[in-house]
Design a protein around this motif. Structure first.
Motif, PDB file in Angstrom:
ATOM      1  N   UNK A 295      29.640  30.857  65.508  1.00 50.16           N
ATOM      2  CA  UNK A 295      29.884  30.334  66.858  1.00 50.16           C
ATOM      3  C   UNK A 295      30.880  29.181  66.847  1.00 50.16           C
ATOM      4  N   UNK A 296      30.845  28.335  65.824  1.00 54.41           N
ATOM      5  CA  UNK A 296      31.714  27.156  65.771  1.00 54.41           C
ATOM      6  C   UNK A 296      33.182  27.520  65.550  1.00 54.41           C
ATOM      7  N   UNK A 297      33.455  28.769  65.195  1.00 57.64           N
ATOM      8  CA  UNK A 297      34.843  29.198  65.006  1.00 57.64           C
ATOM      9  C   UNK A 297      35.519  29.547  66.326  1.00 57.64           C
ATOM     10  N   UNK A 298      34.751  29.599  67.411  1.00 54.11           N
ATOM     11  CA  UNK A 298      35.253  30.046  68.705  1.00 54.11           C
ATOM     12  C   UNK A 298      35.409  28.885  69.674  1.00 54.11           C
ATOM     13  N   UNK A 299      36.170  29.078  70.762  1.00 61.57           N
ATOM     14  CA  UNK A 299      36.337  28.013  71.760  1.00 61.57           C
ATOM     15  C   UNK A 299      35.005  27.576  72.358  1.00 61.57           C
ATOM     16  N   UNK A 300      34.981  26.369  72.903  1.00 56.79           N
ATOM     17  CA  UNK A 300      33.756  25.785  73.401  1.00 56.79           C
ATOM     18  C   UNK A 300      33.108  26.527  74.550  1.00 56.79           C
TER      19      UNK A 300
END
Length: 221
Positions: free
Chosen positions: A82-87
């Motif tokens: 999840x942290x690899x994707x936009x907020x």
């Protein structure tokens, strides 16, 4: 020669999976591009089940072991991806997207199976998804701008793991289709390995390679 190449491929791919699990947990990320990971899980589980139900062989158990190892990489994807994707991408959106990708991967494998039969489908889909994986690894290292979740061990083991069956099926058994795809895999794998070595020598990677921000005279006024 055939048993040696088969064994070499099996050992090399096992190294890829073990190292991907290790470095994924270490760096709190996933170490294999999601589309390639989904196709791998679908391929290995599909043909492990098929072979175990029809003609039990050593390859069937190898596929089963690989599928189980892939599940650990899947865990790192859903845990840290999840942290690899936009907020704006919520946890639910991320989970739904992941499930969609894995569902599509199974659909692709089963379509190949239905069209070509188990023997040919296993070969064609394996090399096609390997070519995709090789290209995606190049994209991943550039997108991450560094070696997070990646090592030279993964790069070289993946190359050897695909090169061995390329020689076996493409050269010894004379399949031009497999040979062509295998050559493409090797090209991308060597490019990726070269990028890994470059990033090892340049730890800052592309961090300073940013577009400068300019303000026009009219905007400043």
């Amino acid at each position: 020669m055939a048993p040696f190449l088969t064994l070499l491929s099996g050992i090399a791919w096992t190294i890829v999976y073990v190292e991907s699990i290790r470095v994924g947990l270490r760096d709190k990320t996933y170490a294999m591009p999601i589309a390639a990971l989904a196709l791998n899980v679908a391929w290995e589980s599909t043909y492990a089940v098929h072979d175990l139900m029809t003609s039990v062989s050593m390859q069937a158990f190898v596929n089963l072991i690989w599928a189980l190892a892939d599940l650990a990489i899947v865990f790192t994807f859903f845990k840290f991806g999840r942290r690899e994707l936009p907020g704006f991408v919520t946890r639910r959106m991320f989970a739904a997207w992941g499930l969609l990708v894995f569902g599509a991967a199974y659909a692709v494998q089963w379509l190949f199976f239905a069209k070509f039969g188990a023997h040919e489908a296993a070969r064609y889909s394996a090399f096609l998804q390997n070519a995709l994986m090789s290209g995606l690894f190049v994209q991943m290292i550039l997108a991450r701008r560094g070696l997070r979740g990646q090592t030279l061990t993964i790069a070289l083991a993946k190359w050897i793991g695909t090169l061995a069956p390329t020689i076996l099926i493409g050269v010894i058994q004379g399949s031009r289709f497999i040979l062509g795809l295998g050559i493409l895999c090797s090209v991308f794998d060597l490019v990726y390995s070269g990028l890994v070595v470059w990033f090892q020598k340049h730890p800052d990677g592309l961090a300073s390679d940013q577009m400068p921000v300019t303000v026009s005279a009219s905007a400043a006024n």
